[in-house]
Design an enzyme around this catalytic site. Structure first.
Site, PDB file in Angstrom:
ATOM      1  N   SER A  73     -12.090  -6.521   5.647  1.00  0.00           N
ATOM      2  CA  SER A  73     -12.418  -7.403   4.534  1.00  0.00           C
ATOM      3  C   SER A  73     -13.919  -7.623   4.418  1.00  0.00           C
ATOM      4  CB  SER A  73     -11.727  -8.754   4.710  1.00  0.00           C
ATOM      5  OG  SER A  73     -10.353  -8.588   4.894  1.00  0.00           O
TER       6      SER A  73
HETATM    7  N1  SAH Z   1      -8.393  -8.867   8.409  1.00  0.00           N
HETATM    8  C1  SAH Z   1      -8.444  -7.447   8.412  1.00  0.00           C
HETATM    9  C2  SAH Z   1      -7.955  -6.937   7.066  1.00  0.00           C
HETATM   10  C3  SAH Z   1      -7.184  -5.722   7.217  1.00  0.00           C
HETATM   11  S1  SAH Z   1      -6.479  -5.071   5.736  1.00  0.00           S
HETATM   12  C4  SAH Z   1      -9.851  -6.962   8.666  1.00  0.00           C
HETATM   13  O1  SAH Z   1     -10.801  -7.675   8.310  1.00  0.00           O
HETATM   14  O2  SAH Z   1     -10.034  -5.888   9.213  1.00  0.00           O
HETATM   15  C5  SAH Z   1      -4.821  -5.652   5.838  1.00  0.00           C
HETATM   16  C6  SAH Z   1      -4.024  -5.273   7.058  1.00  0.00           C
HETATM   17  O3  SAH Z   1      -2.718  -5.798   6.890  1.00  0.00           O
HETATM   18  C7  SAH Z   1      -3.861  -3.773   7.260  1.00  0.00           C
HETATM   19  O4  SAH Z   1      -4.243  -3.443   8.560  1.00  0.00           O
HETATM   20  C8  SAH Z   1      -2.358  -3.548   7.048  1.00  0.00           C
HETATM   21  O5  SAH Z   1      -1.818  -2.524   7.857  1.00  0.00           O
HETATM   22  C9  SAH Z   1      -1.802  -4.890   7.435  1.00  0.00           C
HETATM   23  N2  SAH Z   1      -0.472  -5.189   6.893  1.00  0.00           N
HETATM   24  C10 SAH Z   1       0.038  -4.926   5.654  1.00  0.00           C
HETATM   25  N3  SAH Z   1       1.305  -5.360   5.562  1.00  0.00           N
HETATM   26  C11 SAH Z   1       1.603  -5.925   6.764  1.00  0.00           C
HETATM   27  C12 SAH Z   1       2.766  -6.557   7.304  1.00  0.00           C
HETATM   28  N4  SAH Z   1       3.895  -6.718   6.593  1.00  0.00           N
HETATM   29  N5  SAH Z   1       2.727  -6.994   8.575  1.00  0.00           N
HETATM   30  C13 SAH Z   1       1.621  -6.864   9.338  1.00  0.00           C
HETATM   31  N6  SAH Z   1       0.484  -6.279   8.895  1.00  0.00           N
HETATM   32  C14 SAH Z   1       0.484  -5.804   7.623  1.00  0.00           C
END
Ligand code: SAH
Length: 223
Positions: A73
């Site tokens: 993010s």
């Molecule tokens: N906070 C993280 C954002 C990652 S993007 C950062 O700053 O790096 C969103 C993440 O949510 C991805 O890694 C994706 O695989 C995960 N995600 C999507 N659906 C999900 C679910 N149902 N359960 C757990 N993780 C999930």
């Protein structure tokens, strides 16, 4: 022998303390007011959370790819969501859904007593876990699973942070929120996503719309 200016500076300045200070100044300008949140973001080595080829861009205020179609993010969004989660009180325990790179996890782990983080992609989870270990953040537990179901074992949570967008508030997450607890999540599809704060009140739930955001969707199942 070359002297390094700070712990994380590889010698060419792109990850130096000054570069990080510039990011903090930018976040402050963009409206982030919490000194604690700014201090934590200013202290964390964000370049360790992205691919080496992107390290020079790690302190720009932008989202960056982390593989598997996912992104780390934007620092502003991390700061804004953290601030919104901690505004009324600092939660003791926080459940995070979507560990991704682990950067938001590291921010939370620096501010609250315990963080529980769920990720559905095993490869990303393993990298996030390794980064948090390197940074000696020992107050985090990770789980490979579908975050829409929450993590019942340690519920209820005073704080829940979701970093992938569902269409509506997942029922299991609402149920796992402690009385008085706060959940911050992006909601909706495509260009119509909004950052929402849900507070569990005596009688039910209060919902506030904070601002427009852009997140990857919350997917179901694991891989
Ligand atoms: N906070 C993280 C954002 C990652 S993007 C950062 O700053 O790096 C969103 C993440 O949510 C991805 O890694 C994706 O695989 C995960 N995600 C999507 N659906 C999900 C679910 N149902 N359960 C757990 N993780 C999930």
């Amino acid at each position: 022998m070359q002297l390094m200016r700070d712990d994380f500076d590889p010698g060419i300045g792109m990850t130096s303390k000054r570069t990080r200070e510039r990011l903090v100044a930018r976040l402050r300008q963009a409206g982030i007011g919490s000194p604690d949140v700014l201090a934590v973001i200013g202290a964390l080595p964000r370049h360790l959370f992205v691919d080496e080829a992107l390290a020079s861009r790690a302190y720009e205020d932008s989202a960056l790819p982390i593989g598997y179609g996912q992104t780390i993010s934007q620092p502003y969004t991390v700061a804004r969501m953290t601030e919104a989660l901690l505004e009324s009180a600092t939660p003791d325990t926080v459940l995070e859904i979507g560990s991704g790179s682990g950067f938001q996890t590291a921010v939370l782990a620096s501010l609250v007593r315990r963080v529980y983080s769920v990720e559905r992609l095993q490869e990303l989870l393993a990298c996030a876990q390794e980064r948090l270990r390197l940074l000696k953040k020992r107050n985090v537990r990770f789980m490979h699973g579908d975050g829409a179901l929450g993590w019942r074992e340690y519920a209820p949570y005073q704080g829940i942070m979701v970093t992938a967008a569902p269409r509506g508030v997942p029922r299991a997450l609402a149920e796992q929120l402690a009385p008085g607890g706060v959940m911050v999540l992006p909601m909706g599809e495509g260009t119509k996503q909004m950052l929402v704060r849900v507070t569990r009140t005596r009688g039910g739930f209060k919902q506030e719309v904070l601002e427009a955001v852009s997140f990857v969707p919350l997917l179901s199942g694991v891989s």
